[in-house]
Write a protein that holds these residues in place. Structure first.
Motif, PDB file in Angstrom:
ATOM      1  N   ARG A 114       0.278  -1.219  -0.525  1.00 38.36           N
ATOM      2  CA  ARG A 114      -0.241  -0.221  -0.376  1.00 38.36           C
ATOM      3  C   ARG A 114       1.034   1.200   0.105  1.00 38.36           C
ATOM      4  NH1 ARG A 114      -3.678  -2.454   3.210  1.00 38.36           N
ATOM      5  NH2 ARG A 114      -5.952  -2.026   2.402  1.00 38.36           N
ATOM      6  N   THR A 118       0.909   4.264  -3.305  1.00 32.95           N
ATOM      7  CA  THR A 118       0.807   5.909  -2.889  1.00 32.95           C
ATOM      8  C   THR A 118       1.994   6.304  -2.901  1.00 32.95           C
ATOM      9  OG1 THR A 118       0.802   5.268  -1.031  1.00 32.95           O
ATOM     10  CG2 THR A 118      -1.469   5.398  -1.786  1.00 32.95           C
ATOM     11  N   VAL A 165      -7.202  -7.344  -0.891  1.00 33.57           N
ATOM     12  CA  VAL A 165      -6.985  -6.023  -0.544  1.00 33.57           C
ATOM     13  C   VAL A 165      -8.087  -5.415  -1.204  1.00 33.57           C
ATOM     14  CG1 VAL A 165      -5.921  -3.315  -0.544  1.00 33.57           C
ATOM     15  CG2 VAL A 165      -4.223  -4.770  -0.519  1.00 33.57           C
ATOM     16  N   LEU A 166      -8.244  -6.208  -2.699  1.00 32.59           N
ATOM     17  CA  LEU A 166     -10.001  -5.872  -3.857  1.00 32.59           C
ATOM     18  C   LEU A 166     -11.454  -6.447  -2.913  1.00 32.59           C
ATOM     19  CD1 LEU A 166      -8.168  -4.922  -7.136  1.00 32.59           C
ATOM     20  CD2 LEU A 166      -8.608  -3.352  -5.314  1.00 32.59           C
ATOM     21  N   LEU A 168     -12.207  -9.319  -4.470  1.00 34.79           N
ATOM     22  CA  LEU A 168     -12.938 -10.163  -5.406  1.00 34.79           C
ATOM     23  C   LEU A 168     -13.368 -11.290  -5.160  1.00 34.79           C
ATOM     24  CD1 LEU A 168     -11.085  -8.858  -8.515  1.00 34.79           C
ATOM     25  CD2 LEU A 168     -12.317  -7.402  -7.424  1.00 34.79           C
TER      26      LEU A 168
ATOM     27  N   ILE B 113      -7.325   2.814  -8.810  1.00 35.50           N
ATOM     28  CA  ILE B 113      -7.208   1.886  -8.130  1.00 35.50           C
ATOM     29  C   ILE B 113      -6.053   1.851  -6.854  1.00 35.50           C
ATOM     30  CG2 ILE B 113      -4.916  -0.635  -8.838  1.00 35.50           C
ATOM     31  CD1 ILE B 113      -5.727  -0.053 -11.315  1.00 35.50           C
ATOM     32  N   ARG B 114      -5.761   3.491  -7.444  1.00 34.31           N
ATOM     33  CA  ARG B 114      -4.308   3.662  -5.818  1.00 34.31           C
ATOM     34  C   ARG B 114      -5.575   3.616  -5.055  1.00 34.31           C
ATOM     35  NH1 ARG B 114      -0.487   6.893  -8.985  1.00 34.31           N
ATOM     36  NH2 ARG B 114       1.200   5.676  -7.718  1.00 34.31           N
ATOM     37  N   ALA B 116      -8.386   2.630  -4.066  1.00 36.21           N
ATOM     38  CA  ALA B 116      -9.252   1.681  -3.616  1.00 36.21           C
ATOM     39  C   ALA B 116      -8.062   1.006  -3.071  1.00 36.21           C
ATOM     40  CB  ALA B 116      -9.329   0.671  -5.702  1.00 36.21           C
ATOM     41  N   MET B 117      -6.792   0.933  -2.951  1.00 33.59           N
ATOM     42  CA  MET B 117      -6.080   0.114  -2.878  1.00 33.59           C
ATOM     43  C   MET B 117      -5.689   0.940  -0.884  1.00 33.59           C
ATOM     44  SD  MET B 117      -4.295  -1.823  -4.819  1.00 33.59           S
ATOM     45  CE  MET B 117      -3.050  -2.002  -3.526  1.00 33.59           C
ATOM     46  N   THR B 118      -6.481   2.059  -0.869  1.00 32.37           N
ATOM     47  CA  THR B 118      -6.109   2.991   0.698  1.00 32.37           C
ATOM     48  C   THR B 118      -7.466   2.951   1.170  1.00 32.37           C
ATOM     49  OG1 THR B 118      -5.281   4.399  -1.248  1.00 32.37           O
ATOM     50  CG2 THR B 118      -3.775   3.729  -0.223  1.00 32.37           C
ATOM     51  N   GLU B 120     -11.901   2.172   2.349  1.00 31.46           N
ATOM     52  CA  GLU B 120     -12.398   1.316   2.614  1.00 31.46           C
ATOM     53  C   GLU B 120     -13.479   1.799   1.985  1.00 31.46           C
ATOM     54  OE1 GLU B 120     -13.118  -1.556   3.317  1.00 31.46           O
ATOM     55  OE2 GLU B 120     -11.012  -1.443   3.699  1.00 31.46           O
ATOM     56  N   VAL B 123     -12.516   1.174  -2.841  1.00 31.89           N
ATOM     57  CA  VAL B 123     -12.453  -0.253  -2.224  1.00 31.89           C
ATOM     58  C   VAL B 123     -13.875  -1.554  -2.628  1.00 31.89           C
ATOM     59  CG1 VAL B 123     -12.573  -1.767  -0.071  1.00 31.89           C
ATOM     60  CG2 VAL B 123     -10.919  -1.967  -2.487  1.00 31.89           C
ATOM     61  N   PHE B 126     -14.774  -0.219  -6.243  1.00 33.91           N
ATOM     62  CA  PHE B 126     -13.958  -0.146  -7.268  1.00 33.91           C
ATOM     63  C   PHE B 126     -14.695  -1.913  -7.051  1.00 33.91           C
ATOM     64  CE2 PHE B 126     -10.298  -2.193  -8.551  1.00 33.91           C
ATOM     65  CZ  PHE B 126      -9.940  -1.739 -10.304  1.00 33.91           C
ATOM     66  N   ARG B 127     -14.855  -2.370  -6.397  1.00 34.17           N
ATOM     67  CA  ARG B 127     -15.028  -4.345  -6.484  1.00 34.17           C
ATOM     68  C   ARG B 127     -16.000  -4.102  -7.013  1.00 34.17           C
ATOM     69  NH1 ARG B 127     -15.938  -4.898  -1.111  1.00 34.17           N
ATOM     70  NH2 ARG B 127     -14.250  -4.962  -1.145  1.00 34.17           N
ATOM     71  N   ILE B 130     -15.832  -3.438 -10.918  1.00 29.80           N
ATOM     72  CA  ILE B 130     -15.183  -4.294 -11.577  1.00 29.80           C
ATOM     73  C   ILE B 130     -16.238  -5.612 -11.741  1.00 29.80           C
ATOM     74  CG2 ILE B 130     -13.438  -5.791 -11.291  1.00 29.80           C
ATOM     75  CD1 ILE B 130     -12.510  -3.332 -12.221  1.00 29.80           C
ATOM     76  N   THR B 131     -16.493  -6.435 -10.742  1.00 29.21           N
ATOM     77  CA  THR B 131     -16.866  -7.884 -11.087  1.00 29.21           C
ATOM     78  C   THR B 131     -18.656  -7.507 -11.867  1.00 29.21           C
ATOM     79  OG1 THR B 131     -18.138  -7.480  -8.370  1.00 29.21           O
ATOM     80  CG2 THR B 131     -15.567  -8.683  -8.482  1.00 29.21           C
ATOM     81  N   PHE B 157      -4.450  -7.126 -14.049  1.00 27.43           N
ATOM     82  CA  PHE B 157      -3.744  -5.713 -13.232  1.00 27.43           C
ATOM     83  C   PHE B 157      -2.483  -5.592 -11.903  1.00 27.43           C
ATOM     84  CE2 PHE B 157      -4.319  -5.011  -8.684  1.00 27.43           C
ATOM     85  CZ  PHE B 157      -4.784  -3.275  -8.331  1.00 27.43           C
ATOM     86  N   MET B 161      -0.140  -2.403 -13.096  1.00 24.26           N
ATOM     87  CA  MET B 161       0.760  -2.514 -11.648  1.00 24.26           C
ATOM     88  C   MET B 161       2.073  -2.070 -11.218  1.00 24.26           C
ATOM     89  SD  MET B 161      -1.604  -1.097  -9.484  1.00 24.26           S
ATOM     90  CE  MET B 161      -2.204  -0.371 -11.635  1.00 24.26           C
ATOM     91  N   VAL B 165       3.252   1.733 -12.458  1.00 19.15           N
ATOM     92  CA  VAL B 165       2.936   2.285 -10.640  1.00 19.15           C
ATOM     93  C   VAL B 165       4.841   1.531  -9.963  1.00 19.15           C
ATOM     94  CG1 VAL B 165       1.919   2.325  -8.305  1.00 19.15           C
ATOM     95  CG2 VAL B 165       0.293   2.171 -10.443  1.00 19.15           C
TER      96      VAL B 165
END
Lengths: 193, 193
Positions: A114, A118, A165-166, A168, B113-114, B116-118, B120, B123, B126-127, B130-131, B157, B161, B165
């Motif tokens: 994480r 960032t 994290v995600l 899914l 995505i960033r 979503a990673m940090t 709640e 995320v 995003f989840r 995406i799904t 993904f 990344m 990233v």
């Protein structure tokens, strides 16, 4: 009794290891993985470099301990090169799934990722550690091109992010066996088996 | 001339589309993707729902526009189901590499995505997107189990990344052709071709 060179620090005291790791986290964050040295970390922790070596064999091991990673590069490399080459995909998938299965061992790793996602300083440290201490070592030992090792890393990185994290579904609750069946042939192919 | 129902907002004004997208970002962040509605976004933007529909055909399209995503789920699904099934891996890899090649189109996606990673709330949004809007639609159209679609998602993904990233080399400067050669067979296998 000789006068202590650094008052207030007893070498080998109960907390020395913890103090070294705190210093290591500061130095890795500031200098990155490549430029950090055992000597620099010892200086930051106000202890003798020999004491740092007493607690940690390698810089890689110290990084893994400082970041509370569930496994050190040495262990990953050891496990990958031992055992049949044609089962290397399965071994790697099982190792990573097991190392991330318990929240206590997974959370520090996720925290490191994480911060790498960032924070510019953290990303540099993470990149240097992942490539120089882990991926290129594995590539060298196995004679696999760097790009293929990074494709394998990408697959497992994506799975761990998607799972933890995600979150899914159904990925997050898939069993180790289901994931090994799906992912091991991918890793095996990248690793040139 | 009839009195405007909502003073200060001219339907169809130069900035209406922008105002709808600003409202959409707020509503998606607050409610998540599944619970957000066109009606709720219209209310937040203080415009008629018909006007929202005038600008955006679907909630999925509105999400993609609000998040400034380089491609909408409709386009991805369209591209995947068109053309030979045995080349689906290659089509998907090329689509994602091209959509992320230019910083202008890549950066908003990375920003999403960033967050979503940090965060709640992010995320969850995003989840769900995406799904429900993307992966399960593709799975349904192609008759592929959800876990396999998520394995393919994880691979791509991780690559995006790692490339943009974490900036791992040689992954970050690998050509489209090198990556297609490496990744297309993986995606093809997951998609059951």
């Amino acid at each position: 009794m000789t006068a202590p060179r650094r008052p207030g620090r007893r070498p080998g005291s109960a907390d020395t290891r913890g103090e070294i790791l705190t210093a290591a986290r500061r130095v890795f964050a500031e200098k990155g993985f490549d430029k950090a040295t055992v000597r620099g970390i010892a200086r930051e922790a106000k202890v003798d470099p020999a004491l740092v070596h007493h607690y940690f064999d390698t810089k890689e091991g110290m990084f893994a301990a400082a970041m509370k990673l569930p496994i050190s590069p040495d262990e990953v490399i050891q496990l990958l090169v031992e055992g049949p080459r044609e089962e290397i995909g399965e071994r790697l998938v099982r190792l990573l799934l097991r190392a991330t299965a318990a929240p206590e061992t997974r959370e520090p790793m996720i925290a490191l990722i994480r911060s790498a996602m960032t924070n510019e300083q953290a990303v540099g440290m993470f990149r240097e550690f992942i490539t120089n201490a882990l991926l290129f070592q594995v590539a060298g030992r196995l004679g696999v091109p760097h790009l293929r090792i990074e494709a394998a890393f990408s697959q497992m990185f994506g799975v761990i992010m998607g799972r933890y994290v995600l979150k899914l579904e159904p990925l997050a609750s898939a069993s180790e066996e289901e994931l090994v069946e799906l992912l091991a042939p991918t890793i095996q192919r990248y690793m040139g088996g």
